[in-house]
Structure formats: structure tokens, C-alpha cells
Design a protein around this motif. Sequence first.
Motif, short mmCIF file in Angstrom:
data_model
loop_
_atom_site.label_atom_id
_atom_site.label_comp_id
_atom_site.label_asym_id
_atom_site.label_seq_id
_atom_site.Cartn_x
_atom_site.Cartn_y
_atom_site.Cartn_z
N THR A 1 0.85 -1.19 0.00
CA THR A 1 0.00 0.00 0.00
C THR A 1 0.88 1.25 0.00
N ARG A 2 0.30 2.38 -0.32
CA ARG A 2 1.05 3.64 -0.37
C ARG A 2 0.99 4.35 0.97
N ASP A 3 2.00 5.15 1.26
CA ASP A 3 1.99 5.98 2.46
C ASP A 3 0.80 6.95 2.41
N GLU A 4 0.28 7.32 3.56
CA GLU A 4 -0.83 8.27 3.61
C GLU A 4 -0.45 9.62 3.01
N GLU A 5 0.82 9.97 3.09
CA GLU A 5 1.28 11.27 2.57
C GLU A 5 1.84 11.17 1.15
N ALA A 6 1.57 10.05 0.46
CA ALA A 6 2.09 9.88 -0.90
C ALA A 6 1.56 10.99 -1.82
N PRO A 7 2.36 11.41 -2.81
CA PRO A 7 1.86 12.40 -3.77
C PRO A 7 0.62 11.87 -4.48
N GLU A 8 -0.21 12.79 -4.95
CA GLU A 8 -1.48 12.40 -5.57
C GLU A 8 -1.29 11.40 -6.70
N ASP A 9 -0.23 11.57 -7.52
CA ASP A 9 -0.05 10.70 -8.67
C ASP A 9 0.43 9.30 -8.29
N LEU A 10 0.69 9.04 -7.01
CA LEU A 10 1.09 7.72 -6.56
C LEU A 10 0.03 7.05 -5.68
N ARG A 11 -1.08 7.70 -5.47
CA ARG A 11 -2.13 7.14 -4.61
C ARG A 11 -2.97 6.13 -5.38
N SER A 12 -3.56 5.19 -4.64
CA SER A 12 -4.44 4.20 -5.25
C SER A 12 -5.82 4.78 -5.55
N PHE A 13 -6.23 5.76 -4.75
CA PHE A 13 -7.52 6.42 -4.94
C PHE A 13 -7.33 7.93 -4.77
N VAL A 14 -8.04 8.69 -5.59
CA VAL A 14 -8.03 10.15 -5.48
C VAL A 14 -9.47 10.60 -5.34
N TYR A 15 -9.72 11.48 -4.38
CA TYR A 15 -11.06 12.00 -4.12
C TYR A 15 -11.12 13.45 -4.57
N VAL A 16 -12.12 13.77 -5.38
CA VAL A 16 -12.29 15.13 -5.89
C VAL A 16 -13.61 15.66 -5.36
N ALA A 17 -13.55 16.79 -4.66
CA ALA A 17 -14.75 17.42 -4.11
C ALA A 17 -15.19 18.54 -5.05
N PRO A 18 -16.19 18.32 -5.89
CA PRO A 18 -16.60 19.34 -6.85
C PRO A 18 -17.40 20.46 -6.19
N GLU A 19 -17.56 21.54 -6.94
CA GLU A 19 -18.41 22.65 -6.52
C GLU A 19 -19.52 22.80 -7.55
N GLU A 20 -20.53 23.59 -7.22
CA GLU A 20 -21.59 23.84 -8.19
C GLU A 20 -21.00 24.52 -9.42
N GLY A 21 -21.28 23.96 -10.58
CA GLY A 21 -20.73 24.48 -11.83
C GLY A 21 -19.45 23.81 -12.27
N SER A 22 -18.89 22.91 -11.45
CA SER A 22 -17.67 22.18 -11.84
C SER A 22 -17.94 21.27 -13.04
N VAL A 23 -16.97 21.21 -13.94
CA VAL A 23 -17.00 20.28 -15.07
C VAL A 23 -15.78 19.38 -14.93
N LEU A 24 -16.00 18.09 -14.71
CA LEU A 24 -14.91 17.14 -14.54
C LEU A 24 -14.95 16.14 -15.69
N LEU A 25 -13.78 15.87 -16.29
CA LEU A 25 -13.68 14.96 -17.42
C LEU A 25 -12.55 13.96 -17.19
N TRP A 26 -12.72 12.76 -17.74
CA TRP A 26 -11.70 11.73 -17.67
C TRP A 26 -11.90 10.77 -18.84
N GLU A 27 -10.88 9.98 -19.14
CA GLU A 27 -11.04 8.95 -20.16
C GLU A 27 -11.98 7.87 -19.63
N SER A 28 -12.82 7.34 -20.51
CA SER A 28 -13.95 6.52 -20.08
C SER A 28 -13.56 5.20 -19.42
N TRP A 29 -12.30 4.76 -19.61
CA TRP A 29 -11.86 3.51 -18.98
C TRP A 29 -11.49 3.70 -17.50
N LEU A 30 -11.46 4.94 -17.03
CA LEU A 30 -11.04 5.19 -15.65
C LEU A 30 -12.18 4.88 -14.69
#
Length: 200
Positions: free
Chosen positions: A150-179
Motif C-alpha cells: 500500500t502507499r503511504d498516507e502522505e504519498a503524492p497524488e499521482d502515486l495514490r491508489s484512490f483520489v477524491y475530488v470534491a466538486p463545486e456547483e458548476g464544476s466540469v470534470l472529465l476523464w477517459e472513459s476507462w477510468l
Amino acid sequence: MTSRSLFATRFYEGALNDALFVEELDHACRMLAEDDRAGRAWSKEHGYRGYTSYASLNDLPLRDPTFGELVKRLNKHVAAFATDCAFDLGGRKLKLDSLWVNILKPGGTHSGHIHPHSVVSGTVYIAVPPGAGPLKLEDPRLPLMMAAPTRDEEAPEDLRSFVYVAPEEGSVLLWESWLRHEVPPGTAKNERISISFNYR
């Protein structure tokens, strides 16, 4: 000794930057939920805590000009993301394949999934009450990691197993469909409203 990151996974964060238009979308989503009996029935039958038009309506941009205007704005975001991903589209543009409304009641979730047969997927956020569930993104390599620690709790975002994104009203989030992504439960007292979509 040097090390570098390979095979980057792009994630796009934009915004509608139009509070009045977000209000119009909020109204359109709520009216749709009232009128779409088939969508409410499907949501109840499949244990969706709230309402989704995913399985009931496939013509929202034609049905309501508010959704049609949204597509025009999303097209620009998706084109920018496609450029950032260095897609070779042979001079063509990605086109909207599907668009649907999600109204999650307090405590509602959406389990982990991908969007097959699409290139880019995303969500625009209309109502995000305090404590609303974030968007949870999963490292696509997880099934291949076998004995990886497993990764350290303080691992950089690009090394984490999961990333949590907290959107705001009006946010537009995009990703490749296989993600793979999901919406974990939140602590919000009010409904979380979003509009999801796929481009081919």
C-alpha cells in the motif's frame, strides 16, 4: 539515479462560470425528475437512492433547450481535454453520445464503474450541498499490482491508489472513459444534483 512518471492518466477540471445558468439547469433537472415516471420507476426498481434519467430518456438536449445549451458548452471543454490528451482524431471531433441527470438523495451512492464504448466521460455538478459525496477515482493499475504494498498516507497524488475530488456547483470534470470511478456516501442533508455524459 533518476525516476520519472510514465503512462500518465489525465483528469480535467473546468467550470461553467455562470451561476444563473447553473440555476436554470437545477430547475430543468428537478422538473425532469417530476415528469419522468419511467425514470423514477427504474431508479426505484434498481435501488438507486434518488432519480436518474440514465435508463429512461436519451434525448435531453432536444427535449429541453437548457440541456442543448449545456452540450454546446461541454463541447468546448471536451475539445480542450482531447487536445491535452494528445488524441489523434484524424481531423474529427468527439461527439456527445449520451447525457443523463442524477439526483442523489442524502446517503445515496453510485458504485465503482467504467463507461464502455466511449472515449471521454464526465460530470457537471449542479447542486453540491455541504457533505455531498465526492468523486472517487481509482488507479487503473490496481488489478495488476499483485504483491505491491500500500502507499503511504502522505504519498503524492499521482502515486495514490484512490483520489477524491470534491466538486463545486458548476464544476466540469472529465476523464477517459476507462477510468474506474464512483460516488461514496456523504453526510449531506440535501440532494446532490449532477449531469453525466459520454463522448465518442
